[in-house]
Design a protein around this motif. Structure first.
Motif, mmCIF file in Angstrom:
data_model
loop_
_atom_site.group_PDB
_atom_site.id
_atom_site.type_symbol
_atom_site.label_atom_id
_atom_site.label_comp_id
_atom_site.label_asym_id
_atom_site.label_seq_id
_atom_site.Cartn_x
_atom_site.Cartn_y
_atom_site.Cartn_z
ATOM 1 N N UNK A 62 19.671 -6.216 -24.354
ATOM 2 C CA UNK A 62 18.773 -5.563 -23.389
ATOM 3 C C UNK A 62 19.514 -4.910 -22.231
ATOM 4 N N UNK A 63 20.756 -5.345 -21.949
ATOM 5 C CA UNK A 63 21.523 -4.746 -20.861
ATOM 6 C C UNK A 63 22.470 -3.644 -21.323
ATOM 7 N N UNK A 67 19.671 -0.159 -24.864
ATOM 8 C CA UNK A 67 18.714 -1.280 -24.928
ATOM 9 C C UNK A 67 18.388 -1.666 -26.364
ATOM 10 N N UNK A 68 19.299 -1.395 -27.277
ATOM 11 C CA UNK A 68 19.093 -1.720 -28.686
ATOM 12 C C UNK A 68 20.006 -2.887 -29.050
ATOM 13 N N UNK A 69 19.472 -3.944 -29.666
ATOM 14 C CA UNK A 69 20.316 -5.064 -30.091
ATOM 15 C C UNK A 69 21.330 -4.615 -31.139
ATOM 16 N N UNK A 74 25.120 -11.377 -27.150
ATOM 17 C CA UNK A 74 25.362 -11.024 -25.757
ATOM 18 C C UNK A 74 24.268 -10.075 -25.292
ATOM 19 N N UNK A 75 23.955 -10.109 -24.014
ATOM 20 C CA UNK A 75 22.976 -9.182 -23.460
ATOM 21 C C UNK A 75 23.578 -7.828 -23.155
ATOM 22 N N UNK A 76 24.857 -7.779 -22.923
ATOM 23 C CA UNK A 76 25.484 -6.514 -22.550
ATOM 24 C C UNK A 76 26.954 -6.505 -22.880
#
Length: 88
Positions: A62-63, A67-69, A74-76
């Motif tokens: 999401x970070x 914003x695509x997995x 990890x978020x970013x």
């Protein structure tokens, strides 16, 4: 974190950034970046394994800018992503 390990990381990062800024001649771009470490430098990816534990859905990614997995746990982006982007 052990003090000597923290000092080692600081020296390595300083060397990477200092040497890349002072060289004026053209150099070939690296084709790969090998980093050995724990989860602080590698979030992992198991998209190609048969396992019920996947990370190709939200909230993972999401970070990121898109914003695509991506399948990383990890978020970013991590420190290794920024170093690799700076080297290339």
């Amino acid at each position: 974190m052990d003090y000597s390990l923290a000092v080692y990381h600081i020296i390595v990062l300083w060397f990477i950034f200092f040497t890349s800024k002072t060289q004026t001649q053209a150099r070939p771009k690296p084709s790969a970046l090998f980093v050995f470490g724990d989860s602080t430098v590698d979030a992992g990816n198991n998209n190609f394994l048969r396992t019920p534990m996947k990370s190709h859905f939200l909230p993972y990614g999401r970070d990121f800018i898109s914003h695509i997995p991506t399948g990383r746990f990890s978020n970013g982006r991590l420190v290794t992503d920024f170093i690799g982007e700076h080297i290339i």
